[in-house]
Design a protein around this motif. Structure first.
Motif, short mmCIF file in Angstrom:
data_model
loop_
_atom_site.label_atom_id
_atom_site.label_comp_id
_atom_site.label_asym_id
_atom_site.label_seq_id
_atom_site.Cartn_x
_atom_site.Cartn_y
_atom_site.Cartn_z
N LEU A 184 0.89 -1.19 0.13
CA LEU A 184 -0.16 -0.22 -0.16
C LEU A 184 0.91 1.26 0.17
O LEU A 184 1.94 1.13 0.20
CB LEU A 184 -1.00 0.24 1.40
CG LEU A 184 -1.97 -0.94 1.51
CD1 LEU A 184 -2.56 -1.04 2.71
CD2 LEU A 184 -2.91 -1.00 0.23
N GLN A 185 0.24 2.45 -0.18
CA GLN A 185 1.02 3.64 -0.17
C GLN A 185 0.96 4.15 1.16
O GLN A 185 0.20 3.90 2.15
CB GLN A 185 0.37 4.76 -1.01
CG GLN A 185 0.34 4.44 -2.31
CD GLN A 185 1.84 4.22 -3.05
OE1 GLN A 185 2.77 5.35 -2.72
NE2 GLN A 185 1.99 3.29 -3.84
N PRO A 186 2.14 4.72 1.69
CA PRO A 186 2.25 5.16 3.11
C PRO A 186 0.94 5.70 3.79
O PRO A 186 0.62 5.62 4.82
CB PRO A 186 3.47 6.12 3.22
CG PRO A 186 4.18 5.63 1.98
CD PRO A 186 3.43 5.27 0.96
N ASP A 187 0.58 6.73 2.77
CA ASP A 187 -0.65 7.57 3.18
C ASP A 187 -2.02 6.77 3.61
O ASP A 187 -2.75 7.17 4.24
CB ASP A 187 -1.12 8.64 2.25
CG ASP A 187 0.03 9.53 2.45
OD1 ASP A 187 0.79 9.70 3.38
OD2 ASP A 187 0.00 10.59 1.32
N ASP A 188 -2.03 5.33 3.14
CA ASP A 188 -2.90 4.46 3.13
C ASP A 188 -3.08 3.89 4.75
O ASP A 188 -4.06 3.57 4.98
CB ASP A 188 -3.05 3.16 2.19
CG ASP A 188 -3.22 3.81 0.81
OD1 ASP A 188 -3.68 4.90 0.50
OD2 ASP A 188 -2.60 2.86 -0.02
N LEU A 189 -1.83 3.81 5.20
CA LEU A 189 -1.75 3.20 6.39
C LEU A 189 -2.53 3.66 7.78
O LEU A 189 -3.02 2.89 8.47
CB LEU A 189 -0.31 2.65 6.73
CG LEU A 189 0.23 1.40 6.28
CD1 LEU A 189 -0.50 0.29 6.99
CD2 LEU A 189 0.14 1.46 4.96
N PRO A 190 -2.57 4.98 7.99
CA PRO A 190 -3.08 5.47 8.96
C PRO A 190 -4.77 5.12 9.15
O PRO A 190 -5.26 4.97 10.10
CB PRO A 190 -3.13 7.00 9.03
CG PRO A 190 -1.61 7.14 8.18
CD PRO A 190 -1.46 6.00 7.16
N ALA A 191 -5.32 5.41 8.22
CA ALA A 191 -6.78 4.83 8.06
C ALA A 191 -7.02 3.58 8.37
O ALA A 191 -8.03 3.05 9.19
CB ALA A 191 -7.23 5.00 6.62
N LEU A 192 -6.07 2.62 7.93
CA LEU A 192 -6.11 1.28 8.27
C LEU A 192 -5.99 0.77 9.90
O LEU A 192 -6.67 0.18 10.52
CB LEU A 192 -5.32 0.31 7.67
CG LEU A 192 -5.91 -0.22 6.27
CD1 LEU A 192 -6.28 0.85 5.37
CD2 LEU A 192 -5.06 -1.20 5.37
#
Length: 300
Positions: A128-136
């Motif tokens: 995934l892209q780094p910006d995707d991880l906080p939401a997960l």
């Protein structure tokens, strides 16, 4: 609908908000089965490995992912439709989760459970892209903003406008019995595609905000826990040895203990136990080793 101020962790792992210590995302609000269901629908368009034997999740593999600054997640599948999940952010292990019949396991407890049990399951890795991880990560470590709100009472367009205005980062989850749907946001923009419906007719809504700081690296936490447990066990072993020496050597016990400590400098409790047991059998008598074992394991 006012959502409130939102902070997300940046690439450096340092956020602009205060620390969030007790946030548990949806763990208190949805079942493990539903969490597993939601995780099985995460994006899988950039696989690193799919459905490989779960026993490949070794410390060496995790270290390689760390070295490669891997961003993404690992999804574990077990018999009975149970799931496990690991989330990596620039090589750091930010979350581990394990579905069980009776509840959620998370953090280092879940990580250890997955390492033990994945031999009976399969493992898939997706980038995934780094910006995707906080939401997960919000699913298990986020701040709960809306909990079990009747979905049909929400005006979807107003909710979306509020999320965009607040530049919300996190997850919106629709719970409908044992199934559901999740929509993820980064700074007010939807991730992974998937439009929201124009209205919700049934079910309940949950909204969880991403942590304000990148959570601690679980691998570092696990190592620290291991060190602490080793130190505790080593102390127990040496205390047992001291009692044996008092019993068999009387006043000579302190000097004998000091000599043993200078000889046996290992930090492995199992190796130390074996070495001291052998020394007691050979240098004292077999009953000394028996007493040593009883002191170490009072239930024997």
């Amino acid at each position: 609908m006012q959502i409130g101020d939102v902070y997300i962790f940046a690439g450096s792992g340092i956020g602009t908000g205060g620390a969030v210590s007790e946030n548990r995302g949806l763990l208190e609000h949805i079942s493990p089965a539903l969490m597993g269901y939601l995780l099985s629908f995460l994006p899988q368009h950039d696989p690193l490995a799919e459905s490989v034997p779960g026993g490949l999740l070794t410390s060496e593999l995790v270290e390689r992912l760390r070295g490669d600054n891997f961003c993404g997640y690992a999804l574990a599948r077990f018999s009975g439709e149970e799931r496990g999940w690991l989330a990596f952010y620039r090589g750091r292990l930010l979350e581990a989760w394990r579905q069980t019949t009776y509840g959620h396991l998370c953090g280092t407890v879940a990580y250890r459970a997955l390492q033990r049990e994945l031999g009976q399951g399969t493992l898939s890795l997706y980038r995934l892209q780094p910006d995707d991880l906080p939401a997960l990560v919000a699913l298990t470590q986020g701040l709960s903003r809306i909990t079990a709100m009747a979905a049909n009472s929400v005006v979807v367009s107003d909710l979306v406008d509020s999320l965009v205005q607040e530049q919300f980062t996190g997850a919106l989850v629709l719970e409908d019995g044992l199934v559901g749907r999740a929509w993820f946001f980064a700074r007010g923009k939807r991730l992974f595609g998937g439009e929201l419906p124009t209205e919700f007719r049934e079910g309940h809504l949950h909204l969880v905000q991403a942590p304000s700081k990148a959570p601690p690296d679980l691998l570092e936490q696990a190592r620290q826990e291991d060190q602490e447990q080793r130190a505790i066990r080593l102390s127990v072993v040496w205390n047992a040895a001291q009692e044996v020496l008092k019993e068999y050597m009387g006043r000579g016990a302190p000097s004998a203990l000091e000599r043993l400590r200078s000889i046996h400098t290992t930090d492995d409790p199992a190796s130390l136990e074996k070495a001291l047991r052998r020394w007691m059998s050979e240098s004292l008598e077999p009953n000394a080793a028996t007493l040593f074992d009883r002191l170490l394991r009072p239930t024997l």
